[in-house]
Design a protein around this motif. Structure first.
Motif, mmCIF file in Angstrom:
data_model
loop_
_atom_site.group_PDB
_atom_site.id
_atom_site.type_symbol
_atom_site.label_atom_id
_atom_site.label_comp_id
_atom_site.label_asym_id
_atom_site.label_seq_id
_atom_site.Cartn_x
_atom_site.Cartn_y
_atom_site.Cartn_z
ATOM 1 N N ASN A 1 2.002 -31.509 -26.744
ATOM 2 C CA ASN A 1 1.897 -32.313 -27.962
ATOM 3 C C ASN A 1 2.445 -31.585 -29.178
ATOM 4 N N ASP B 1 -2.970 -34.100 -31.729
ATOM 5 C CA ASP B 1 -3.811 -33.789 -30.574
ATOM 6 C C ASP B 1 -3.847 -34.948 -29.571
ATOM 7 N N SER B 2 -3.549 -36.154 -30.024
ATOM 8 C CA SER B 2 -3.577 -37.330 -29.162
ATOM 9 C C SER B 2 -2.262 -38.096 -29.313
ATOM 10 N N ARG B 3 -1.533 -38.220 -28.232
ATOM 11 C CA ARG B 3 -0.259 -38.945 -28.285
ATOM 12 C C ARG B 3 -0.470 -40.418 -28.588
ATOM 13 N N THR B 4 -1.587 -40.980 -28.135
ATOM 14 C CA THR B 4 -1.826 -42.394 -28.404
ATOM 15 C C THR B 4 -2.092 -42.651 -29.881
#
Length: 124
Positions: A38, A61-64
């Motif tokens: 990421n 921290d979160s691709r979504t």
């Protein structure tokens, strides 16, 4: 890599719909083939999507979460910014495809090394 070639062909069009750019952007961001980690997305996102400032670390921290932010940026973009994003995505994918093609043309290390590679070159 075939999916990337299809997306490059789509991005060549001048009058591409927003939903196609959103879909291609989601595919690129979620691809672990293009971005192993990421944190590898940090330099790409502001450059490609013309952001004035970097997102905070928790977004990366979160691709979504990152995809949702980028979808909003694309959805709210005017035609000139959308065209710039299209060009940036096209340039990025073309470079990735070209780099992967040059990497596949170089010999891979194997247990028997250069002798095996030279033997296969002589048999061609």
């Amino acid at each position: 890599m075939n999916d990337f070639i299809i997306y490059v062909n789509e991005l060549k069009e001048k009058n591409i719909e927003k939903y196609k750019i959103i879909g291609i952007s989601c595919f690129v961001i979620l691809s672990t083939t293009l971005f192993k980690s990421n944190k590898d997305l940090k330099p790409f996102i502001p450059d490609c999507f013309l952001l004035n400032e970097q997102y905070k670390d928790y977004v990366y921290d979160s691709r979504t979460v990152l995809v949702s932010r980028i979808c909003r940026v694309i959805y709210e973009s005017d035609d000139s910014k959308l065209n710039s994003i299209r060009k940036n995505l096209h340039f990025f994918l073309v470079n990735k495809i070209n780099n992967s093609n040059t990497n596949t043309n170089t010999p891979k290390k194997s247990s028997s090394g250069i002798k095996e590679w030279m033997g296969s070159k002589n048999n061609e």
